[in-house]
Design an enzyme around this catalytic site. Sequence first.
Site, PDB file in Angstrom:
ATOM      1  N   HIS A  25       0.855  -1.190   0.000  1.00 45.18           N
ATOM      2  CA  HIS A  25       0.000   0.000   0.000  1.00 45.18           C
ATOM      3  C   HIS A  25       0.890   1.239   0.000  1.00 45.18           C
ATOM      4  O   HIS A  25       1.228   1.774   1.048  1.00 45.18           O
ATOM      5  CB  HIS A  25      -0.928  -0.035   1.222  1.00 45.18           C
ATOM      6  N   HIS A  27       1.182   4.751  -2.484  1.00 46.54           N
ATOM      7  CA  HIS A  27       0.777   5.572  -3.642  1.00 46.54           C
ATOM      8  C   HIS A  27       2.043   6.243  -4.143  1.00 46.54           C
ATOM      9  O   HIS A  27       2.649   7.022  -3.407  1.00 46.54           O
ATOM     10  CB  HIS A  27      -0.251   6.622  -3.232  1.00 46.54           C
ATOM     11  N   HIS A 205      -9.539   0.780  -1.316  1.00 49.21           N
ATOM     12  CA  HIS A 205      -9.521   1.445  -0.009  1.00 49.21           C
ATOM     13  C   HIS A 205     -10.932   1.349   0.566  1.00 49.21           C
ATOM     14  O   HIS A 205     -11.917   1.647  -0.132  1.00 49.21           O
ATOM     15  CB  HIS A 205      -9.169   2.924  -0.157  1.00 49.21           C
ATOM     16  N   GLU A 208     -11.163   3.369   5.910  1.00 50.15           N
ATOM     17  CA  GLU A 208     -10.103   4.274   6.412  1.00 50.15           C
ATOM     18  C   GLU A 208     -10.798   5.330   7.281  1.00 50.15           C
ATOM     19  O   GLU A 208     -10.599   5.388   8.477  1.00 50.15           O
ATOM     20  CB  GLU A 208      -9.359   4.923   5.237  1.00 50.15           C
ATOM     21  N   ASP A 286       1.722   4.053   2.730  1.00 49.39           N
ATOM     22  CA  ASP A 286       0.662   4.869   2.119  1.00 49.39           C
ATOM     23  C   ASP A 286       1.239   6.027   1.294  1.00 49.39           C
ATOM     24  O   ASP A 286       1.343   5.902   0.074  1.00 49.39           O
ATOM     25  CB  ASP A 286      -0.311   5.382   3.188  1.00 49.39           C
TER      26      ASP A 286
END
Length: 346
Positions: A25, A27, A205, A208, A286
């Site tokens: 995970h 980005h 996702h 969250e 992330d």
Amino acid sequence: MTTLQNLPADRLPDLLRGMPKAELHIHIEGSLEPELIFRMAQRNGLTLPYASVDDLRRAYAFTNLQSFLDIYYAGASVLLTEQDFYDMAWAYLERAKADHVVHAEIFFDPQTHTARGVSMQTVIQGLHRACEAARGALGVEATLILCFLRHLSEQDAFETLEQALPFRDQFIGVGLDSSELGHPPEKFAKVFARCRELGLRLVAHAGEEGPPAYVWSALDVLHVERIDHGVQSIQDPELMKRLARDRVPLTVCPLSNLKLCVFPRLADHNLRQLLDAGLAATVNSDDPAYFGGYMNANFTETFAATGLTTAHAYQLARNSFEASFVDAAAKAAYIERLDTFFATFQ
Ligand code: HPA
Ligand code: ZN
């Protein structure tokens, strides 16, 4: 397999840093450090609304997901050329190697770029070339997962998929990211069904900031194989049972959750409860350039704050390989490497 129960507490950070691990995970646009943002702006003749690297960094004070996304999309606007995408991915892959990440499945957000007139080919080929180079030069295996932006329409996602299909062999799956609340997974039911027919791996996702209902629909409507974040699942005991029963991986990102105020303090993070309930949780970064840490910082800071043990360290690393989208032989080889590391660590 030893889990090093007698390891002195002061050796735990070195164990966490040195153990081989997979990152599932990340980005890639969230790995763009302020220094690189400024360098790319300069070489592309763009003016940023920040006077300096420090000025930009000072803006990294977030109150929730949306307050982060606004700055994250602004930062990504400096990416114009294939070389920009290559350089961004390469910088991440070098950081990954330093943290003993041996396998990375990297998210990218093509709509952020195609909406600015950058071609899909520029985006994918720049990222893909960096992944290819990393295998030989860094010993890091890296693949790409295309994420649809959930604040945009399903039609826009379909058009993005069409644009990406000529490069089908350069990404392994699709995901769903951006503003969660108000954009439930089922908004993308048709495009995920199409991706499934195409043999793409599926993640999303969910949970969250959004409710457990979004995790349920990611599983039962989109048929995803992993849940990104998923920490809100803890509110729903039935969902927790389902996630444990099916060993659905959760790609948890502790420093992200802290910076976006999902938990008030790292000590309040629920990673330990998720693991102790039998869920296949993993640790990930992330958007490391924005949230104050790459993989090893996520591990060491979370362990220090929550009192996780060497047995949890082994479980988290093992979960990361088991949850990865590689074949059974590659998984077994990664796990053997992990076992050797634990057996010989001192
Ligand atoms: N959540 C949703 N969208 C994102 C994130 C995230 O944590 N990071 C980058 N895009
Ligand atoms: Zn994310």
